[in-house]
Design a protein around this motif. Structure first.
Motif, PDB file in Angstrom:
ATOM      1  N   LEU A  42       0.833  -1.209   0.000  1.00 14.67           N
ATOM      2  CA  LEU A  42       0.000   0.000   0.000  1.00 14.67           C
ATOM      3  C   LEU A  42       0.865   1.255   0.000  1.00 14.67           C
ATOM      4  CD1 LEU A  42      -2.823  -0.966   2.538  1.00 14.67           C
ATOM      5  CD2 LEU A  42      -2.986  -0.831   0.043  1.00 14.67           C
ATOM      6  N   GLN A  43       1.970   1.216   0.754  1.00 14.97           N
ATOM      7  CA  GLN A  43       2.838   2.385   0.809  1.00 14.97           C
ATOM      8  C   GLN A  43       3.448   2.667  -0.562  1.00 14.97           C
ATOM      9  OE1 GLN A  43       5.936   3.905   4.039  1.00 14.97           O
ATOM     10  NE2 GLN A  43       6.850   2.299   2.796  1.00 14.97           N
ATOM     11  N   ARG A  44       3.865   1.612  -1.254  1.00 17.09           N
ATOM     12  CA  ARG A  44       4.419   1.802  -2.597  1.00 17.09           C
ATOM     13  C   ARG A  44       3.360   2.289  -3.584  1.00 17.09           C
ATOM     14  NH1 ARG A  44       7.009  -3.173  -1.392  1.00 17.09           N
ATOM     15  NH2 ARG A  44       5.422  -4.285  -2.626  1.00 17.09           N
ATOM     16  N   THR A  45       2.114   1.873  -3.377  1.00 23.77           N
ATOM     17  CA  THR A  45       1.043   2.178  -4.324  1.00 23.77           C
ATOM     18  C   THR A  45       0.439   3.562  -4.113  1.00 23.77           C
ATOM     19  OG1 THR A  45       0.498  -0.179  -4.403  1.00 23.77           O
ATOM     20  CG2 THR A  45      -1.143   1.357  -5.280  1.00 23.77           C
ATOM     21  N   ILE A  46       0.083   3.885  -2.873  1.00 26.13           N
ATOM     22  CA  ILE A  46      -0.618   5.153  -2.610  1.00 26.13           C
ATOM     23  C   ILE A  46       0.144   6.070  -1.654  1.00 26.13           C
ATOM     24  CG2 ILE A  46      -2.893   4.164  -3.074  1.00 26.13           C
ATOM     25  CD1 ILE A  46      -3.338   3.884  -0.096  1.00 26.13           C
ATOM     26  N   GLY A  47       1.315   5.628  -1.178  1.00 29.52           N
ATOM     27  CA  GLY A  47       2.111   6.461  -0.286  1.00 29.52           C
ATOM     28  C   GLY A  47       1.605   6.431   1.147  1.00 29.52           C
ATOM     29  N   ARG A  48       2.458   6.889   2.065  1.00 29.32           N
ATOM     30  CA  ARG A  48       2.101   6.856   3.483  1.00 29.32           C
ATOM     31  C   ARG A  48       0.869   7.709   3.774  1.00 29.32           C
ATOM     32  NH1 ARG A  48       7.956   6.771   5.357  1.00 29.32           N
ATOM     33  NH2 ARG A  48       7.858   9.040   5.357  1.00 29.32           N
ATOM     34  N   LYS A  49       0.776   8.868   3.124  1.00 32.15           N
ATOM     35  CA  LYS A  49      -0.362   9.741   3.381  1.00 32.15           C
ATOM     36  C   LYS A  49      -1.664   9.062   2.987  1.00 32.15           C
ATOM     37  CE  LYS A  49      -0.024  14.174   3.070  1.00 32.15           C
ATOM     38  NZ  LYS A  49       0.074  15.594   2.660  1.00 32.15           N
ATOM     39  N   GLY A  50      -1.663   8.396   1.845  1.00 30.86           N
ATOM     40  CA  GLY A  50      -2.850   7.674   1.413  1.00 30.86           C
ATOM     41  C   GLY A  50      -3.195   6.539   2.359  1.00 30.86           C
ATOM     42  N   VAL A  51      -2.183   5.841   2.858  1.00 33.23           N
ATOM     43  CA  VAL A  51      -2.408   4.744   3.798  1.00 33.23           C
ATOM     44  C   VAL A  51      -3.032   5.274   5.088  1.00 33.23           C
ATOM     45  CG1 VAL A  51      -1.299   2.994   5.236  1.00 33.23           C
ATOM     46  CG2 VAL A  51      -0.548   3.315   2.870  1.00 33.23           C
ATOM     47  N   TYR A  52      -2.459   6.332   5.635  1.00 34.04           N
ATOM     48  CA  TYR A  52      -2.909   6.892   6.916  1.00 34.04           C
ATOM     49  C   TYR A  52      -4.371   7.344   6.831  1.00 34.04           C
ATOM     50  CZ  TYR A  52      -2.423   9.707  11.239  1.00 34.04           C
ATOM     51  OH  TYR A  52      -2.561  10.243  12.510  1.00 34.04           O
ATOM     52  N   VAL A  53      -4.669   8.173   5.852  1.00 34.59           N
ATOM     53  CA  VAL A  53      -6.020   8.725   5.731  1.00 34.59           C
ATOM     54  C   VAL A  53      -7.019   7.662   5.289  1.00 34.59           C
ATOM     55  CG1 VAL A  53      -7.433  10.444   4.543  1.00 34.59           C
ATOM     56  CG2 VAL A  53      -5.113  11.034   5.289  1.00 34.59           C
ATOM     57  N   GLY A  54      -6.627   6.803   4.347  1.00 36.11           N
ATOM     58  CA  GLY A  54      -7.519   5.744   3.886  1.00 36.11           C
ATOM     59  C   GLY A  54      -7.871   4.759   4.987  1.00 36.11           C
ATOM     60  N   ALA A  55      -6.882   4.427   5.830  1.00 39.03           N
ATOM     61  CA  ALA A  55      -7.133   3.499   6.934  1.00 39.03           C
ATOM     62  C   ALA A  55      -8.154   4.079   7.908  1.00 39.03           C
ATOM     63  CB  ALA A  55      -5.824   3.184   7.659  1.00 39.03           C
ATOM     64  N   LEU A 105       6.083  15.230   4.898  1.00 41.14           N
ATOM     65  CA  LEU A 105       7.324  14.450   4.882  1.00 41.14           C
ATOM     66  C   LEU A 105       7.048  13.089   4.249  1.00 41.14           C
ATOM     67  CD1 LEU A 105      10.298  14.202   5.575  1.00 41.14           C
ATOM     68  CD2 LEU A 105       9.643  13.512   7.897  1.00 41.14           C
ATOM     69  N   THR A 106       7.135  13.031   2.937  1.00 43.63           N
ATOM     70  CA  THR A 106       6.887  11.786   2.207  1.00 43.63           C
ATOM     71  C   THR A 106       8.174  10.970   2.096  1.00 43.63           C
ATOM     72  OG1 THR A 106       7.402  12.837   0.095  1.00 43.63           O
ATOM     73  CG2 THR A 106       5.102  12.932   0.849  1.00 43.63           C
ATOM     74  N   GLU A 107       8.044   9.772   1.541  1.00 43.09           N
ATOM     75  CA  GLU A 107       9.195   8.910   1.358  1.00 43.09           C
ATOM     76  C   GLU A 107      10.208   9.550   0.407  1.00 43.09           C
ATOM     77  OE1 GLU A 107       6.006   8.309   1.274  1.00 43.09           O
ATOM     78  OE2 GLU A 107       5.518   6.180   1.345  1.00 43.09           O
TER      79      GLU A 107
END
Length: 495
Positions: free
Chosen positions: A305-318, A450-452
């Protein structure tokens, strides 16, 4: 071998670490409200009020000292590194103290309640400070294991796999262990839990936690490199300056605190929901099984998920998935199946949010180093456990108030709880936490940048800066040597 040993032993340590944390923050208050006191004495409600208040106050006061504990660890220099002495020593002391608070100090709750309360406060203070040292050192070890975001993600994912198993296994084994020990020691039958059962449970958890810490100290190795060695000693007077100048860390902290508080409140009250709303305490074991399966799945898919949508997407989507769980909870009524589905949607996102937070905080070590010129590993990593503990402390107080206000104490059953009591309980368990997690998602999406990819750029700049610094230092030494030779030649000629 090292590639296997290091993440494996770190994961085992995380298993014991989260098992301990679950016992302390989720189940201790259940022990206090249900089995610790003799409800025939008439003073139990006041005693519960004192204990929950004391826990909240002690944990909040101690939290202020967490950054100083981090500074102390950052300034530690031993043959075993910065972190291992604190991991092992903190685990030993906190494990012993955990056993103490799950006891009634040899009957003092009835024979001398005042003395019991004094001893409890002392034991809990010792537990809280020693656990903090262990907690800060354990997760502070993360940025010392690797500089690369991808490698950190792998280590963090495996560690979170272990911690998820630790946390969820407690929910599975709590009731069976309690009942088995109660039947064996006290001679009870059926589903009656006892003080002896809770004490035996605490002894097992304490042993698991200490063994896990010992294995982490044996298997994990701090990485030595130019970036980590380019550090200054952190003065205690500068601790809060270090944190305050790291804007990304502060915005993340605000977001994660709201999430952690909301999660801790609901998580602590799920066991009450099954016992006092559904009237099926034995079905709580299914919660543990469900949480374990879904937790492992969410940890496994995090890197993808991190590779696909990034940490921000993971955090908010979760958090979006968790919101659906909250909504379904309000419609569960007396249906166990609906309650389990809602619980699954509530638990599934938590490891994803935790990992996204942990990786962002870990990367903020280099962000702060580049921005402020000082590297602080443990001080920076204190933020996540500090927020979890603050959320857990406040939630303990809220759960105590909710349980007493709804009548969910002592030997009460689901049949004894009124409709207004259930509504009061749901307001605390569902509505307040729902608002908190929604705000958490908004703050993270809006303010955390602060993204990857940005972290990779920061590490490259740090390495370039260090190389340039070494080149300048080398040039300075060459110039100084040439000047010395010129001066020597001049002196010889004059002679």
């Amino acid at each position: 071998m090292r590639k296997i040993k290091q993440p494996l032993t770190y994961a085992i340590g995380a298993f014991g670490h989260d098992a301990f944390y679950a016992a302390l923050t989720t189940y201790f208050i259940s022990f206090v409200t249900s089995e610790l006191f003799d409800w025939d004495t008439g003073v139990s409600a006041q005693m519960i009020g004192f204990i929950t208040t004391a826990v909240v106050v002690i944990r909040i006061v101690e939290i202020v000292f967490d950054p100083f504990i981090g500074a102390l660890i950052d300034n530690t220099n031993t043959r075993w590194g910065k972190f291992k002495p604190w991991i092992l020593g903190g685990s030993l002391v906190s494990s012993l103290a955990l056993v103490l608070i799950f006891s009634n100090f040899f009957g003092l709750t009835e024979s001398n309640p005042t003395l019991y309360l004094v001893l409890f406060v002392i034991a809990f203070i010792i537990l809280d400070f020693s656990y903090s040292a262990h907690d800060v050192a354990f997760w502070g070890l993360m940025p010392a294991l690797s500089l690369e975001s991808e490698q950190r993600t792998k280590i963090g994912t495996i560690a979170r796999f272990g911690s998820t198993l630790g946390h969820t296994t407690i929910a599975i084994v709590l009731v069976p262990i309690n009942l088995w020990i109660s039947h064996w020691i006290v001679g009870t039958q059926g589903d009656q839990q006892t003080r002896a059962g809770w004490l035996g449970f605490a002894i097992i958890i304490a042993g698991v936690s200490f063994i896990g810490s010992a294995l982490t100290c044996w298997g994990a190795e701090e990485q030595q490199n130019a970036v980590r060695e380019n550090v200054k000693r952190t003065k205690f007077t500068d601790v809060f300056k270090v944190l305050g100048r790291n804007d990304q860390l502060l915005w993340l902290a605000l977001s994660y605190f709201m999430f952690a508080l909301g999660f801790a409140i609901t998580n602590s009250m799920v066991i009450y929901y099954f016992r006092y709303v559904l009237g099926k305490p034995q079905d709580y074991t299914y919660v543990g099984i469900l949480e374990a399966i879904l937790g492992m799945v969410s940890v496994i898919i995090f890197p993808f998920l991190q590779r696909t949508i990034g940490r921000k997407g993971v955090y908010v989507g979760a958090i979006g998935v968790q919101v659906i769980g909250y909504i379904l909870y309000t419609m569960s009524g007396s249906s166990t199946a609906m309650a389990l589905i809602s619980t699954g949607l509530f638990y599934f996102p938590q490891p994803l949010v935790f990992l996204a937070t942990l990786m962002t905080i870990t990367d903020s070590v280099e962000y702060g180093q580049l921005k402020n010129g000082v590297r602080n590993e443990s001080v920076t990593l204190t933020v996540r456990p500090l927020l979890d503990k603050l959320g857990g402390a406040i939630s303990n107080g809220i759960v105590g108030v909710a349980a007493v206000g709804a009548g969910m104490t002592g030997a009460a059953t689901a049949a004894d709880i009124s409709e207004s009591g259930v509504l009061t309980f749901k307001a605390f368990m569902l509505f307040i936490p729902l608002g908190l997690v929604v705000l958490a998602a908004i703050v993270y999406w809006w303010k955390v940048s602060l993204t990857e990819a940005r972290h990779d750029e920061i590490v490259a700049k740090l390495k370039e800066k260090l190389v340039d610094g070494e080149s300048e230092a080398g040039n300075d030494e060459t110039d100084a040597s040439a000047a010395s030779q010129s001066s020597g030649a001049g002196a010889g000629h004059a002679g």
